[in-house]
Enzyme design. Structure first.
Site, PDB file in Angstrom:
ATOM      1  N   GLY A 251       1.125  -0.781   0.216  1.00 54.70           N
ATOM      2  CA  GLY A 251      -0.641  -0.120   0.371  1.00 54.70           C
ATOM      3  C   GLY A 251       1.119   1.053   0.018  1.00 54.70           C
TER       4      GLY A 251
ATOM      5  N   ARG B 264      13.155  10.389  -2.465  1.00 57.81           N
ATOM      6  CA  ARG B 264      14.680  11.206  -3.522  1.00 57.81           C
ATOM      7  C   ARG B 264      15.731  10.869  -2.082  1.00 57.81           C
ATOM      8  NH1 ARG B 264      15.161  15.937   0.242  1.00 57.81           N
ATOM      9  NH2 ARG B 264      15.465  18.137  -0.957  1.00 57.81           N
TER      10      ARG B 264
ATOM     11  N   ASP C 126       0.256   2.329   8.187  1.00 63.22           N
ATOM     12  CA  ASP C 126      -0.387   1.877   9.500  1.00 63.22           C
ATOM     13  C   ASP C 126       0.327   1.512  11.111  1.00 63.22           C
ATOM     14  OD1 ASP C 126      -2.956   0.061   7.991  1.00 63.22           O
ATOM     15  OD2 ASP C 126      -2.131  -1.179   8.349  1.00 63.22           O
TER      16      ASP C 126
ATOM     17  N   GLY D  55      -6.976   0.707   9.378  1.00 59.53           N
ATOM     18  CA  GLY D  55      -5.764  -0.625  10.172  1.00 59.53           C
ATOM     19  C   GLY D  55      -6.033  -2.264  10.105  1.00 59.53           C
TER      20      GLY D  55
ATOM     21  N   GLY E   6     -10.696  14.205  20.131  1.00 59.67           N
ATOM     22  CA  GLY E   6     -11.412  14.127  21.478  1.00 59.67           C
ATOM     23  C   GLY E   6     -13.172  13.278  21.752  1.00 59.67           C
TER      24      GLY E   6
HETATM   25  O1  F6P Z   1      -1.621  -1.577   4.483  1.00 61.19           O
HETATM   26  C1  F6P Z   1      -2.075  -0.314   4.483  1.00 61.19           C
HETATM   27  C2  F6P Z   1      -3.857  -0.150   4.778  1.00 61.19           C
HETATM   28  O2  F6P Z   1      -3.487   0.777   4.150  1.00 61.19           O
HETATM   29  C3  F6P Z   1      -4.275  -1.138   5.340  1.00 61.19           C
HETATM   30  O3  F6P Z   1      -4.607  -0.007   6.396  1.00 61.19           O
HETATM   31  C4  F6P Z   1      -5.671  -1.089   4.962  1.00 61.19           C
HETATM   32  O4  F6P Z   1      -6.718  -2.567   4.806  1.00 61.19           O
HETATM   33  C5  F6P Z   1      -5.081  -1.661   3.007  1.00 61.19           C
HETATM   34  O5  F6P Z   1      -4.047  -1.252   3.222  1.00 61.19           O
HETATM   35  C6  F6P Z   1      -5.827  -1.477   2.642  1.00 61.19           C
HETATM   36  O6  F6P Z   1      -5.038  -1.891   1.387  1.00 61.19           O
HETATM   37  P1  F6P Z   1      -5.492  -2.308  -0.335  1.00 61.19           P
HETATM   38  O7  F6P Z   1      -5.989  -0.410  -0.801  1.00 61.19           O
HETATM   39  O8  F6P Z   1      -5.331  -3.623  -1.187  1.00 61.19           O
HETATM   40  O9  F6P Z   1      -6.961  -2.009  -0.339  1.00 61.19           O
END
Ligand code: F6P
Length: 322
Positions: free
Chosen positions: A11, A21, A128, A171, A186
């Protein structure tokens, strides 16, 4: 070490470009040749190599996404795929690799370096923050700020209508984004996979709110919570508390985009440079991280498999201040 290559995989995360960079410029500073591999491990398998110059990484430090593109490669999970990838590395005379990504990226890198004798240094790039061996992963801070901006806006409408909002943040297996954005926003409650989600207690909280005429609330839900995502939690809550005026917002991939914060850019710059230093020092099969503002190295195995604990004090804050 004469020629190194850099790739992004898994991801994408804001700050990956700042890291690319740093790898390119640090490499050139040390008189190395630097290649970029496009599309993550898929590009390594298909031989998508591009020579990186100083100007290739100009004007990217502020950009989200990754100029090298990324993928979640199924082919790299096979011996045949990894063999093809190695052949391309040899053909291009690559002596070392910097792999920017998360858990899956390092799992692939660990297997690859066991099969083929080429040093790989990983850089934690994932929103994450679920990697052991670094205080923060690249992209986490930006994602939290994006979630926070959304929470602040949702709060306006929650207050106006006297509603409860279940806001789902990313997450997959961890609640770092949820916990930080809940404390900063909050929130009245935060549900994360690291702690037991007690739906009965949540229901009691809504009853108490009703009695004290507290009309709105913000509940942050990590997508990987063991009781389910925000829609699932809302459904379960409505069973316990049918009169609850509530709505659900899933923040989704908006959290993965946008210009990286200063914090992410600085971390990315430290880690990218640290990765090149590590390769030149003869290090391999390790993830570079930043702990207490210092660059540190952690073996891939530990970075992947040791569970990074959530901040207990943040949990305390979330409860006491709600
Ligand atoms: O690992 C990062 C993340 O954004 C996770 O929080 C989420 O579950 C996952 O990737 C989503 O992945 P994709 O973009 O492949 O659906």
């Amino acid at each position: 070490m004469k020629r190194i290559a850099v790739l992004t995989s898994g991801g994408d995360a804001p700050g990956m470009n700042a890291c690319i960079r740093a790898v390119v410029r640090a490499g050139l500073h040390y008189n190395l040749e630097v290649y970029g591999i496009l599309n993550g491990y898929n590009g390594m398998i298909n031989g998508e190599f591009v020579k990186m110059e100083f100007s290739s990484v100009a004007n990217i430090i502020q950009r989200g996404g990754t100029i090298l593109k990324t993928s979640r490669s199924e082919e790299f999970k096979t011996v045949e795929g990894r063999t093809k990838a190695y052949e391309h590395l040899k053909k291009n005379a690559i002596d070392g690799i910097v792999a920017i990504g998360g858990n899956g990226t390092f799992t692939g890198a660990e297997i690859f370096t066991k099969e083929h004798n080429i040093p790989v240094i990983g850089v934690p790039g994932t929103i994450d923050n679920d990697l052991y061996g670094t205080d923060y992963t690249i992209g986490f801070d930006t994602a939290v700020n994006t979630a926070l901006d959304a929470i602040d806006k949702i709060r306006d409408t929650a207050v106006s209508h006297g509603r409860t909002f279940f806001i789902e943040v990313m997450g997959r297996d961890t609640g770092f984004i949820a916990l930080s954005s809940a404390v900063a926003g909050g929130a009245e409650a935060v549900l994360i996979p690291e702690t037991e989600t007690k739906l009965h207690d949540l229901g009691e909280m809504f009853k108490a709110f009703e009695q004290s005429k507290r009309s709105f609330s913000i509940i942050v839900v990590a997508e990987g919570d063991e009781e389910g995502g925000a829609f699932e939690i809302q459904k379960k809550m409505l069973k316990l508390h049918p009169g609850l005026q509530s709505r659900v917002t899933i923040l989704g991939h908006i959290q993965r985009g946008g210009s990286p914060t200063a914090f992410d850019r600085i971390n990315a710059s430290m880690m990218g440079t640290g990765a090149v230093d590590a390769l030149l020092d003869g290090e391999r099969d390790k993830m570079v991280g930043v702990e207490n503002n210092k660059v540190v190295l952690t073996p891939f195995h530990e970075a992947i498999f040791r569970r990074k604990p959530v901040n207990e004090y943040f949990l305390h804050l979330a409860e006491v201040l709600s």
